[in-house]
Design an enzyme around this catalytic site. Sequence first.
Site, PDB file in Angstrom:
ATOM      1  CB  CYS A   1      22.016  -0.390 -12.093  1.00 14.41           C
ATOM      2  SG  CYS A   1      21.579  -1.972 -11.328  1.00 14.41           S
TER       3      CYS A   1
ATOM      4  CD  GLU B   1      23.156  -7.514  -0.645  1.00 20.85           C
ATOM      5  OE1 GLU B   1      22.409  -8.435  -0.300  1.00 20.85           O
ATOM      6  OE2 GLU B   1      22.971  -6.840  -1.681  1.00 20.85           O
TER       7      GLU B   1
ATOM      8  CD  GLU C   1      18.014  -8.745 -18.135  1.00 20.60           C
ATOM      9  OE1 GLU C   1      17.405  -8.589 -17.063  1.00 20.60           O
ATOM     10  OE2 GLU C   1      19.246  -8.635 -18.233  1.00 20.60           O
TER      11      GLU C   1
ATOM     12  CD1 TRP D   1      20.380  -9.430  -3.116  1.00 21.67           C
ATOM     13  CD2 TRP D   1      19.957  -9.039  -5.271  1.00 21.67           C
ATOM     14  NE1 TRP D   1      21.091  -8.311  -3.462  1.00 21.67           N
ATOM     15  CE2 TRP D   1      20.850  -8.045  -4.783  1.00 21.67           C
ATOM     16  CE3 TRP D   1      19.558  -9.000  -6.600  1.00 21.67           C
ATOM     17  CZ2 TRP D   1      21.339  -7.023  -5.586  1.00 21.67           C
ATOM     18  CZ3 TRP D   1      20.045  -7.972  -7.401  1.00 21.67           C
ATOM     19  CH2 TRP D   1      20.912  -7.004  -6.898  1.00 21.67           C
TER      20      TRP D   1
ATOM     21  CG  HIS E   1      19.255   3.178  -8.543  1.00 18.49           C
ATOM     22  ND1 HIS E   1      20.350   2.731  -9.247  1.00 18.49           N
ATOM     23  CD2 HIS E   1      18.668   2.074  -8.027  1.00 18.49           C
ATOM     24  CE1 HIS E   1      20.426   1.413  -9.130  1.00 18.49           C
ATOM     25  NE2 HIS E   1      19.414   0.996  -8.402  1.00 18.49           N
TER      26      HIS E   1
ATOM     27  CG  HIS F   1      26.456  -4.533 -13.001  1.00 18.02           C
ATOM     28  ND1 HIS F   1      26.995  -3.272 -13.191  1.00 18.02           N
ATOM     29  CD2 HIS F   1      25.347  -4.353 -12.247  1.00 18.02           C
ATOM     30  CE1 HIS F   1      26.222  -2.381 -12.581  1.00 18.02           C
ATOM     31  NE2 HIS F   1      25.225  -3.006 -12.006  1.00 18.02           N
TER      32      HIS F   1
ATOM     33  CD  GLU G   1      -1.586  -2.356   1.891  1.00 19.32           C
ATOM     34  OE1 GLU G   1      -2.467  -3.147   2.252  1.00 19.32           O
ATOM     35  OE2 GLU G   1      -0.353  -2.582   2.040  1.00 19.32           O
TER      36      GLU G   1
END
Length: 829
Positions: free
Chosen positions: A801, A680, A559, A636, A769, A716, A29
């Site tokens: 990206c 990460e 993609e 991920w 982004h 990447h 939401e």
Amino acid sequence: MTTDPTTTRRPAFPGGTILGYPRIGRRRELKKAVESFWSGRSDAVDLEIAAGTLRRDTVRRLAALGLDPDDGSVPGSFSYYDQVLDVVALLGAVPARFADLIDPDDGSLEPEGYFTVARGRGEDAPLEMTKWFDTNYHYLVPEISESTPISFADHRIVREYAEAKEAGVTTRPVLVGPVTFLALSKAADDAGEGFHPLDRLDDVVAAYAELLRALAAVGAPWVQLDEPVLVTDTGDLDPERLRAAVATAYRALATDLAPAAPADSADHAQDDVDGDGETEAERPAILVATPFGGLQAPGRAAGGADDALALLAATDVEAIAIDLVRGAVPTGAGPGGTVPGLATKTLVAGVVDGHNVWRSDLAARLEVAESLRPLGAGAVTVGTSTSLLHVPHDVDDETFDDGPEAGRLALDPRLRDWLAFADQKVGEVTVLARAVAEGREAVAEALAASSAAAASRRAATGVVVPAVRDRLAGLSDGDFARGAHDERVAAQRARLGLPALPTTTIGSFPQTTDIRTARAAWAKGELDDAAYTTAMRAEVERVVRLQEDLGLDVLVHGEPERNDMVQYFAEQLDGFATTALGWVQSYGSRCVRPPILWGDVSRPEAMTVEWSQYAQSLTDKPVKGMLTGPVTILAWSFVRDDQPLGDTANQVALALRDEVADLEAAGIGVVQVDEPALRELLPLRRADQDDYLRWSVGSFRLATAGAAAATQVHTHLCYSEFGEVVGAIDGLDADVTSLEAARSRMEIVPELADAGYSRGVGPGVYDIHSPRVPSTAEVTELLRLAVKSIDPSLVWVNPDCGLKTRGYAEVEPALRHLVAAAREVRAAL
């Protein structure tokens, strides 16, 4: 667990607590409301109404799940976009380029200004974005200088406390702690030489003190300050300075301000200090939370100079939350193994994993909580290891929303029984808290059910597949190595014939409404396979023709058939499951559905070859085959926790190795294996990093080492501090590595040059982004910075990206500017 009544007090949050909760909404939401506001379909009033409804529903839900609605056990952890950006807004600490967005009367940011700082405008770049510790969540990096305005400027957190109170729930406001906020900030462009954001600690703490007074004034019994920087020893921050900052901050906030309750009674009002019968609290009680790792560095003595638990115990905060999933049970240096100062505090044992989705083995987790007793805490209660921001809302929601499958279970019932999403984790916390308070007998039925689920998972078919294990066992050193780099360079130049500063994109192109509609219809059975393939092929051809028109040198198929760069592969690999509604926030309004990696991994058939081969048939220019790397697929996904990560990564790598071979056989000469999550997952403690880098780099090499010399392997990486893994980037042995670099204005490039990096590299020159379109001049400037530091023969030109989240109205002009900039700099070489 029993305690000595002469040395303990009633714990804070005796029924248990959590450190935070998902904020996007059970059906996303908040995402929908925010994006409606961005598009102009709604205004700030509409946005606040939607957000207020979500906040009230959330706190009531948490109370209904068993958290005490009256004592601050329910966290108030809402954010419109990002918790670090919230502190920027709280302090009015925006960069000078956004100074006009600040209200001149009170220093606050209106919603449009708040989002502008996050997303940028015109020539004003947004705040840099990077990963939140070792999670897949992205935060915005504050920019601080000597002149940055800092004050208590935004009262939103106080209003939200009052809102929840009116809804019948007494919450615990949550915000990033002052030390972590400044430690994660960067020096602004106008900062003087040698300046560090921690130089502004006194100003930030003064603003936090005003906030605490404001919360005390409206009756907030608790506040949570998150200080995860205390569980890391990486980065360039002097550990002694960090310790001094913690001591300074919490002396000012905990000692110098009168608390809402005395140290020996967490549930009584403060003594009447002026005789008028009213409490004179200047602040709520303080819970300092330290997620993502242990407060004691591995192999170091308790009570030593780097013991952050001892450091916090020496302050006057009332409670400390420790991560006992990523971190070990701490030890004490005081008499009998106690931690000096802890006797006046509640220790919140973070034994329920806030970072993964597996159901807890409650008996084992209870043993961990009970093992804290020798530390001598005034009281112990149970919590989550981290905020539940990192997991989906509710496993019981895993049914299909619409179409012919509406209401049908989206997960195998057996797998569902092994899982705990946010709501189930709240239940685990309350069960364990009751066990700590009343003994195991009080929750015997829940403990038995948990143990039965754990046994079912261990014995299930597919968790262990002998053929997969045998293939791993048969690997040799040669399976992890390609031929000499120089020979590969020569073979690839002869095959590809690319110009200097070759241009390309990272892989995905915008996912239009038509694409999403067709894919959804196909998934629901409303569009047959032939019609779906025809629609996707039409989009591939459109993207290829567009790239040819733009003048790009190495193309992609765009993609259109992929819902997500990890989920797409998980749906085709054995050992994975995917959810229908398991959404998790990645950054801002961006949400993902991480797959669940539950068993041994293998590839039944080719996954990408059809699409890449079709795209290559449309053009004479090389088309990249696009794969997601093993580390990123792990990072991920919600990964199995019953074997070493390195073993799981190698299973995925072998599946990808087979895919690379099939792409080569189909005539694809460039294969990109994306590893945006390499940095990460880097452990937050230096002592743990070498082992991680060994297996993570090894899994990438296993996936790619079978490629022929003439096949150009790309990878990447994005949105991380790359300086700490420069050696690993080289160790991947990719022929070309593209990196996020636009927001940081090529910070990584000199680091690569200093490290002697000698492979192809594409430092991003276009920040995807943000919705803003960079000019040709801006891209040219960034590209010139790159070729100043790195041999131009190694440099590629690409965005930061993939372009999936952008629209064509932004992408087409941005890519035209990128190609124009490449040609301009190429001509000047």
